[in-house]
Enzyme design. Sequence first.
Site, mmCIF file in Angstrom:
data_model
loop_
_atom_site.group_PDB
_atom_site.id
_atom_site.type_symbol
_atom_site.label_atom_id
_atom_site.label_comp_id
_atom_site.label_asym_id
_atom_site.label_seq_id
_atom_site.Cartn_x
_atom_site.Cartn_y
_atom_site.Cartn_z
ATOM 1 N N LYS A 198 47.979 70.975 70.626
ATOM 2 C CA LYS A 198 47.187 71.444 69.470
ATOM 3 C C LYS A 198 47.917 72.630 68.832
ATOM 4 O O LYS A 198 48.421 73.500 69.552
ATOM 5 C CB LYS A 198 45.777 71.854 69.909
ATOM 6 C CG LYS A 198 44.934 72.437 68.762
ATOM 7 C CD LYS A 198 43.443 72.467 69.074
ATOM 8 C CE LYS A 198 42.985 73.609 69.930
ATOM 9 N NZ LYS A 198 43.240 74.968 69.403
ATOM 10 N N GLU B 20 37.050 75.418 63.215
ATOM 11 C CA GLU B 20 36.395 76.544 63.888
ATOM 12 C C GLU B 20 35.729 77.462 62.875
ATOM 13 O O GLU B 20 36.352 77.916 61.912
ATOM 14 C CB GLU B 20 37.448 77.322 64.713
ATOM 15 C CG GLU B 20 36.842 78.503 65.463
ATOM 16 C CD GLU B 20 37.736 79.058 66.568
ATOM 17 O OE1 GLU B 20 38.796 78.471 66.870
ATOM 18 O OE2 GLU B 20 37.352 80.095 67.134
ATOM 19 N N GLU C 164 47.668 75.496 65.441
ATOM 20 C CA GLU C 164 46.792 76.104 64.435
ATOM 21 C C GLU C 164 47.515 76.189 63.092
ATOM 22 O O GLU C 164 48.635 76.701 63.029
ATOM 23 C CB GLU C 164 46.396 77.518 64.878
ATOM 24 C CG GLU C 164 45.530 77.546 66.116
ATOM 25 C CD GLU C 164 45.108 78.963 66.513
ATOM 26 O OE1 GLU C 164 45.392 79.916 65.764
ATOM 27 O OE2 GLU C 164 44.500 79.099 67.590
ATOM 28 N N ASP D 121 44.527 78.314 74.367
ATOM 29 C CA ASP D 121 45.178 79.620 74.539
ATOM 30 C C ASP D 121 44.128 80.718 74.671
ATOM 31 O O ASP D 121 44.454 81.888 74.879
ATOM 32 C CB ASP D 121 46.186 79.907 73.416
ATOM 33 C CG ASP D 121 45.552 79.897 72.036
ATOM 34 O OD1 ASP D 121 44.332 79.615 71.930
ATOM 35 O OD2 ASP D 121 46.276 80.160 71.058
ATOM 36 N N SER D 122 42.836 80.318 74.619
ATOM 37 C CA SER D 122 41.751 81.250 74.968
ATOM 38 C C SER D 122 41.885 81.684 76.426
ATOM 39 O O SER D 122 41.237 82.643 76.857
ATOM 40 C CB SER D 122 40.379 80.617 74.720
ATOM 41 O OG SER D 122 40.303 79.327 75.307
ATOM 42 N N ASP E 298 47.169 73.776 74.052
ATOM 43 C CA ASP E 298 47.515 74.614 72.898
ATOM 44 C C ASP E 298 48.973 75.052 72.967
ATOM 45 O O ASP E 298 49.443 75.512 74.012
ATOM 46 C CB ASP E 298 46.658 75.897 72.900
ATOM 47 C CG ASP E 298 45.397 75.752 72.071
ATOM 48 O OD1 ASP E 298 45.334 74.844 71.216
ATOM 49 O OD2 ASP E 298 44.475 76.563 72.269
HETATM 50 O O1 KIV Z 1 41.800 78.161 72.679
HETATM 51 C C1 KIV Z 1 40.680 77.638 72.551
HETATM 52 O O2 KIV Z 1 39.809 77.699 73.438
HETATM 53 C C2 KIV Z 1 40.400 76.933 71.297
HETATM 54 C C3 KIV Z 1 38.997 76.476 71.060
HETATM 55 C C4 KIV Z 1 38.152 77.635 70.692
HETATM 56 C C5 KIV Z 1 38.917 75.394 70.062
HETATM 57 O O3 KIV Z 1 41.267 76.742 70.510
#
Ligand code: KIV
Length: 271
Positions: free
Chosen positions: A120, A189, A122, A51-52, A90
């Site tokens: 994934k 992280e 969090e 989600d980055s 994510d």
């Molecule tokens: O969204 C992302 O890029 C991440 C990584 C920093 C692990 O969750």
Amino acid sequence: MSNKKEYKRVTVKSLVEMKATREKISMLTAYDYTTAKIVDGAGVDVILVGDSASNVMAGHETTLPITLDQMIYHASSVVRAIERALVVVDLPFGTYQSDSKKALRSAIRIMKESGGHAVKLEGGKEIKDSINKILNAGIPVMGHLGLTPQSIYKFGTYSVRAKEQQEAMQLIEDAKMLERLGCFALVLEKIPAKLAKKVADSISIPVIGIGAGGDVDGQVLVLHDMIGMTHEFNPRFLRRYMNLFESMTNAINQYVNDVKSSDFPNAEEQY
Ligand code: KIV
């Protein structure tokens, strides 16, 4: 001596095997077809459609605004490109916290509409029910503890997490719980390297670190940071392998000059 075994296709099982044989796992982000093709072809084990993308692709300050539809768009573009890597997607903010039925619906949409291989999420004990429901549907889940950027407004900063004993103990407990539930791997992280090692040593699923030191089972970075396409973000943990910002700027400057001076196109570059 290298422990590297040839994996034609990386699966969640391959990652657990890599941990058992002490082969380090490489993971990078990608959000589009062309980039994912390069990342996959270069031999990265896991591609994270993170989600980055909210920061890197859309220019938002945080990861919170990205939607499930946008994540599915990015993930399906990546999936079309890959031949070998495991694709983890994510679940974005607001699609799994507090309502496990909604979490399952979100994960199913990712799997059905993007073709990704795993999701994934969090968090630790507070999202246990959501993780359980998703796992019970046969969808592989990667956990994410330590600095969890979707909770940035709770933390207030992006600084190192779990430096205090109480938070470190909770993190270890959460990691063990994620393993017990059946998660296939865990991202840690921005936490102290000693703590990350302790977690990696105490669970059998792979621990993939970002800013968590070298004594874990693999590493992940945001691709745009490691190739130097971004240049304002400079955390200590980041190793830049290129300065693509500078190379691209120079190439584009040259193009502008060539167009202005009528150097481009030349006689061979036309019909
Ligand atoms: O969204 C992302 O890029 C991440 C990584 C920093 C692990 O969750």
